[in-house]
Design a protein around this motif. Structure first.
Motif, PDB file in Angstrom:
ATOM      1  N   ASN A  42       0.831  -1.208   0.000  1.00 10.76           N
ATOM      2  CA  ASN A  42       0.000   0.000   0.000  1.00 10.76           C
ATOM      3  C   ASN A  42       0.866   1.259   0.000  1.00 10.76           C
ATOM      4  N   LEU A  43       2.030   1.176  -0.643  1.00  5.66           N
ATOM      5  CA  LEU A  43       2.965   2.293  -0.665  1.00  5.66           C
ATOM      6  C   LEU A  43       2.353   3.553  -1.275  1.00  5.66           C
ATOM      7  N   SER A  44       1.529   3.391  -2.301  1.00  5.76           N
ATOM      8  CA  SER A  44       0.964   4.560  -2.983  1.00  5.76           C
ATOM      9  C   SER A  44       0.088   5.392  -2.052  1.00  5.76           C
ATOM     10  N   LYS A  45      -0.468   4.764  -1.032  1.00  2.25           N
ATOM     11  CA  LYS A  45      -1.289   5.487  -0.060  1.00  2.25           C
ATOM     12  C   LYS A  45      -0.476   6.571   0.633  1.00  2.25           C
ATOM     13  N   TYR A  46       0.825   6.364   0.709  1.00  2.00           N
ATOM     14  CA  TYR A  46       1.716   7.314   1.386  1.00  2.00           C
ATOM     15  C   TYR A  46       2.571   8.099   0.387  1.00  2.00           C
ATOM     16  N   GLY A  47       2.113   8.148  -0.853  1.00  2.00           N
ATOM     17  CA  GLY A  47       2.782   8.941  -1.872  1.00  2.00           C
ATOM     18  C   GLY A  47       4.015   8.296  -2.466  1.00  2.00           C
ATOM     19  N   LEU A  48       4.205   7.017  -2.216  1.00  2.00           N
ATOM     20  CA  LEU A  48       5.374   6.306  -2.725  1.00  2.00           C
ATOM     21  C   LEU A  48       4.976   5.502  -3.965  1.00  2.00           C
ATOM     22  N   VAL A  49       5.322   6.011  -5.126  1.00  2.00           N
ATOM     23  CA  VAL A  49       5.012   5.334  -6.384  1.00  2.00           C
ATOM     24  C   VAL A  49       6.230   4.520  -6.801  1.00  2.00           C
ATOM     25  N   LYS A  50       6.081   3.224  -6.882  1.00  2.00           N
ATOM     26  CA  LYS A  50       7.213   2.320  -7.114  1.00  2.00           C
ATOM     27  C   LYS A  50       7.854   2.519  -8.490  1.00  2.00           C
ATOM     28  N   ASP A  51       9.172   2.499  -8.500  1.00  2.24           N
ATOM     29  CA  ASP A  51       9.934   2.481  -9.747  1.00  2.24           C
ATOM     30  C   ASP A  51      10.233   1.053 -10.170  1.00  2.24           C
ATOM     31  N   VAL A  52      10.180   0.130  -9.228  1.00  2.00           N
ATOM     32  CA  VAL A  52      10.288  -1.304  -9.513  1.00  2.00           C
ATOM     33  C   VAL A  52       9.208  -2.022  -8.721  1.00  2.00           C
ATOM     34  N   GLU A  53       8.709  -3.110  -9.267  1.00  2.00           N
ATOM     35  CA  GLU A  53       7.633  -3.848  -8.622  1.00  2.00           C
ATOM     36  C   GLU A  53       8.192  -4.891  -7.648  1.00  2.00           C
ATOM     37  N   LEU A  54       7.415  -5.180  -6.623  1.00  2.00           N
ATOM     38  CA  LEU A  54       7.758  -6.253  -5.695  1.00  2.00           C
ATOM     39  C   LEU A  54       7.382  -7.591  -6.310  1.00  2.00           C
ATOM     40  N   PRO A  55       8.059  -8.658  -5.937  1.00  2.00           N
ATOM     41  CA  PRO A  55       9.138  -8.747  -4.949  1.00  2.00           C
ATOM     42  C   PRO A  55      10.458  -8.208  -5.484  1.00  2.00           C
ATOM     43  N   VAL A  56      11.277  -7.694  -4.555  1.00  2.00           N
ATOM     44  CA  VAL A  56      12.597  -7.158  -4.882  1.00  2.00           C
ATOM     45  C   VAL A  56      13.636  -7.872  -4.029  1.00  2.00           C
ATOM     46  N   THR A  57      14.723  -8.307  -4.672  1.00  2.00           N
ATOM     47  CA  THR A  57      15.786  -9.024  -3.977  1.00  2.00           C
ATOM     48  C   THR A  57      17.076  -8.209  -3.993  1.00  2.00           C
ATOM     49  N   VAL A  58      17.712  -8.115  -2.832  1.00  2.00           N
ATOM     50  CA  VAL A  58      19.011  -7.458  -2.701  1.00  2.00           C
ATOM     51  C   VAL A  58      19.954  -8.465  -2.037  1.00  2.00           C
ATOM     52  N   THR A  59      21.150  -8.637  -2.619  1.00  2.00           N
ATOM     53  CA  THR A  59      22.105  -9.615  -2.095  1.00  2.00           C
ATOM     54  C   THR A  59      23.444  -8.938  -1.817  1.00  2.00           C
ATOM     55  N   ALA A  60      23.998  -9.196  -0.635  1.00  2.00           N
ATOM     56  CA  ALA A  60      25.309  -8.656  -0.266  1.00  2.00           C
ATOM     57  C   ALA A  60      26.044  -9.694   0.573  1.00  2.00           C
ATOM     58  N   GLY A  61      27.299  -9.963   0.227  1.00  2.00           N
ATOM     59  CA  GLY A  61      28.106 -10.898   0.992  1.00  2.00           C
ATOM     60  C   GLY A  61      27.502 -12.280   1.103  1.00  2.00           C
ATOM     61  N   GLY A  62      26.722 -12.664   0.100  1.00  2.00           N
ATOM     62  CA  GLY A  62      26.118 -13.994   0.112  1.00  2.00           C
ATOM     63  C   GLY A  62      24.785 -14.082   0.840  1.00  2.00           C
ATOM     64  N   LEU A  63      24.320 -12.964   1.416  1.00  2.00           N
ATOM     65  CA  LEU A  63      23.015 -12.943   2.077  1.00  2.00           C
ATOM     66  C   LEU A  63      21.990 -12.321   1.141  1.00  2.00           C
ATOM     67  N   SER A  64      20.972 -13.077   0.807  1.00  2.00           N
ATOM     68  CA  SER A  64      19.916 -12.620  -0.096  1.00  2.00           C
ATOM     69  C   SER A  64      18.674 -12.252   0.713  1.00  2.00           C
ATOM     70  N   TYR A  65      18.201 -11.030   0.511  1.00  2.00           N
ATOM     71  CA  TYR A  65      16.994 -10.534   1.187  1.00  2.00           C
ATOM     72  C   TYR A  65      15.967 -10.182   0.123  1.00  2.00           C
ATOM     73  N   THR A  66      14.785 -10.776   0.225  1.00  2.00           N
ATOM     74  CA  THR A  66      13.709 -10.484  -0.723  1.00  2.00           C
ATOM     75  C   THR A  66      12.531  -9.886   0.021  1.00  2.00           C
ATOM     76  N   LEU A  67      12.145  -8.679  -0.373  1.00  2.00           N
ATOM     77  CA  LEU A  67      10.938  -8.066   0.165  1.00  2.00           C
ATOM     78  C   LEU A  67       9.774  -8.517  -0.711  1.00  2.00           C
ATOM     79  N   GLU A  68       8.913  -9.329  -0.140  1.00  2.00           N
ATOM     80  CA  GLU A  68       7.769  -9.872  -0.879  1.00  2.00           C
ATOM     81  C   GLU A  68       6.580  -8.900  -0.855  1.00  2.00           C
TER      82      GLU A  68
END
Length: 200
Positions: A42-68
């Motif tokens: 519900n990001l748009s409710k707070y004025g946050l218009v996504k530039d990329v759609e979820l899910p988004v994965t970020v990986t650093a040092g072998g640790l992968s984090y996915t925001l679903e």
């Protein structure tokens, strides 16, 4: 004998007609009912218009984090209060309660953890109000003794190759100017914008 056969044929015909009628009715209902989009945030409710759609994965040092999925609630809202009571969150004076669904995976060759042995946050959420700081994780008092909880994450550790899907809560007070995820692990730091800064 003929009467019995006639009754059997009649029953079969009626049953077939009934089934066809039900199928036809179900098909008509399905055709008339529009398919609702799956709500991921519900990001748009707070004025946050996504530039990329979820899910988004970020990986650093072998640790992968996915925001679903992410939902932002006013801390006084019914949803925030229910989650607070269910898992034992202390909302304090925070303006917002943020509920996330995540998947984390250890692709490194060694243990990754956040607990009494390693207190350092491995991922962070930043909404761009630098005067207020980042959103910070909220401790679920009723779940602190449960390692790798799939309901409300606090104490966790992942061996190499292990994966965990769970939920995690944050508290935040401030404006929503952008939305960035940062993952830190083994002296590596990677950031990714979900909502880019828009010249605020």
């Amino acid at each position: 004998m003929k009467k019995i056969m006639m009754k059997a044929m009649l029953a079969t015909t009626l049953l077939a007609g009934s089934i066809l009628g039900q199928v036809g009715s179900a098909q008509a209902t399905a055709a008339a009912k529009p398919t609702a989009p799956i709500m991921r945030d519900n990001l748009s409710k707070y004025g946050l218009v996504k530039d990329v759609e979820l899910p988004v994965t970020v990986t650093a040092g072998g640790l992968s984090y996915t925001l679903e999925k992410i939902m932002i609630f006013d801390s006084k809202s019914k949803d925030a209060q229910v989650l607070s009571k269910t898992y034992g969150y202390n909302l304090g004076n925070a303006q917002y309660f943020i509920w996330t669904k995540i998947t984390v995976e250890n692709k490194s060759g060694s243990m990754v953890q956040q607990n009494v042995k390693d207190l350092k946050d491995k991922w962070r959420l930043n909404f761009g109000d630098l005067s207020k700081g980042e959103a910070y994780t909220s401790m679920p008092d009723k779940m602190t003794d449960i390692k790798n909880s799939k309901q409300s994450l606090w104490d966790w550790s992942l061996k190499s190759g292990e994966k965990l899907s769970t939920y995690q809560a944050y508290l935040y007070t401030g404006n929503f100017n952008y939305f960035k995820i940062r993952v830190d692990n083994r002296n590596n730091s990677i950031s990714k914008y979900i909502v880019e800064p828009k010249g605020y």
